[in-house]
Design a protein around this motif. Sequence first.
Motif, PDB file in Angstrom:
ATOM      1  N   ASN A   5       0.796  -1.215   0.177  1.00 42.43           N
ATOM      2  CA  ASN A   5      -0.044   0.034  -0.087  1.00 42.43           C
ATOM      3  C   ASN A   5       0.732   1.198   0.003  1.00 42.43           C
ATOM      4  OD1 ASN A   5      -2.349  -1.511  -0.315  1.00 42.43           O
ATOM      5  ND2 ASN A   5      -2.662  -1.326   2.307  1.00 42.43           N
ATOM      6  N   ARG A   6       1.778   1.204   0.805  1.00 43.48           N
ATOM      7  CA  ARG A   6       2.864   2.486   0.809  1.00 43.48           C
ATOM      8  C   ARG A   6       3.476   2.661  -0.568  1.00 43.48           C
ATOM      9  NH1 ARG A   6       7.383   2.016   4.575  1.00 43.48           N
ATOM     10  NH2 ARG A   6       7.030  -0.232   4.426  1.00 43.48           N
ATOM     11  N   ARG A   9       0.550   4.064  -2.934  1.00 47.50           N
ATOM     12  CA  ARG A   9       0.489   5.455  -2.762  1.00 47.50           C
ATOM     13  C   ARG A   9       1.690   6.523  -3.037  1.00 47.50           C
ATOM     14  NH1 ARG A   9      -3.154   5.003   2.730  1.00 47.50           N
ATOM     15  NH2 ARG A   9      -4.717   4.162   1.986  1.00 47.50           N
ATOM     16  N   GLU A  12       1.386   6.805  -6.795  1.00 56.22           N
ATOM     17  CA  GLU A  12       0.377   7.715  -7.097  1.00 56.22           C
ATOM     18  C   GLU A  12       0.572   9.253  -6.792  1.00 56.22           C
ATOM     19  OE1 GLU A  12      -2.844   6.210  -5.041  1.00 56.22           O
ATOM     20  OE2 GLU A  12      -3.249   4.357  -6.284  1.00 56.22           O
ATOM     21  N   TYR A  65       5.977   8.512   3.924  1.00 50.85           N
ATOM     22  CA  TYR A  65       5.383   6.987   3.629  1.00 50.85           C
ATOM     23  C   TYR A  65       6.503   6.247   3.982  1.00 50.85           C
ATOM     24  CZ  TYR A  65       1.631   8.580   0.616  1.00 50.85           C
ATOM     25  OH  TYR A  65       0.268   9.042   0.298  1.00 50.85           O
TER      26      TYR A  65
END
Length: 111
Positions: A5-6, A9, A12, A65
């Motif tokens: 997920n990190r 993200r 993105e 992050y």
Amino acid sequence: MNRYNRNKRYDEARKKVIWLLPLAVAFAVFLHIYGSINPGISCLIAILTLGVVVLLIQFLLSLKYKLMKTQFGEYDKAVNVRKYTLALVLCFIALCLNTIMLIIIMTMIMI
């Protein structure tokens, strides 16, 4: 937040800053036309400004992050703290040097 997920993200968030390159070109043209500055100097100022903004975004994303991706590799704080810290410090040093060069050039133009 897990590593996948990190990673997702982080990617993105980096894709959202692609619009900065045309903005730097527009800034250089603006400086040249309205500031009566040499085109070479205006391009240099635009590139340095772009560098400061991009390095600042890279630094802030890395802090948020706990992950930094560069052309030399991916540095994750959870995997190797020393490499992550070194990459973060080098990014901060580059940010400082870029900002100092921009300030010096802007000061030379004002004189």
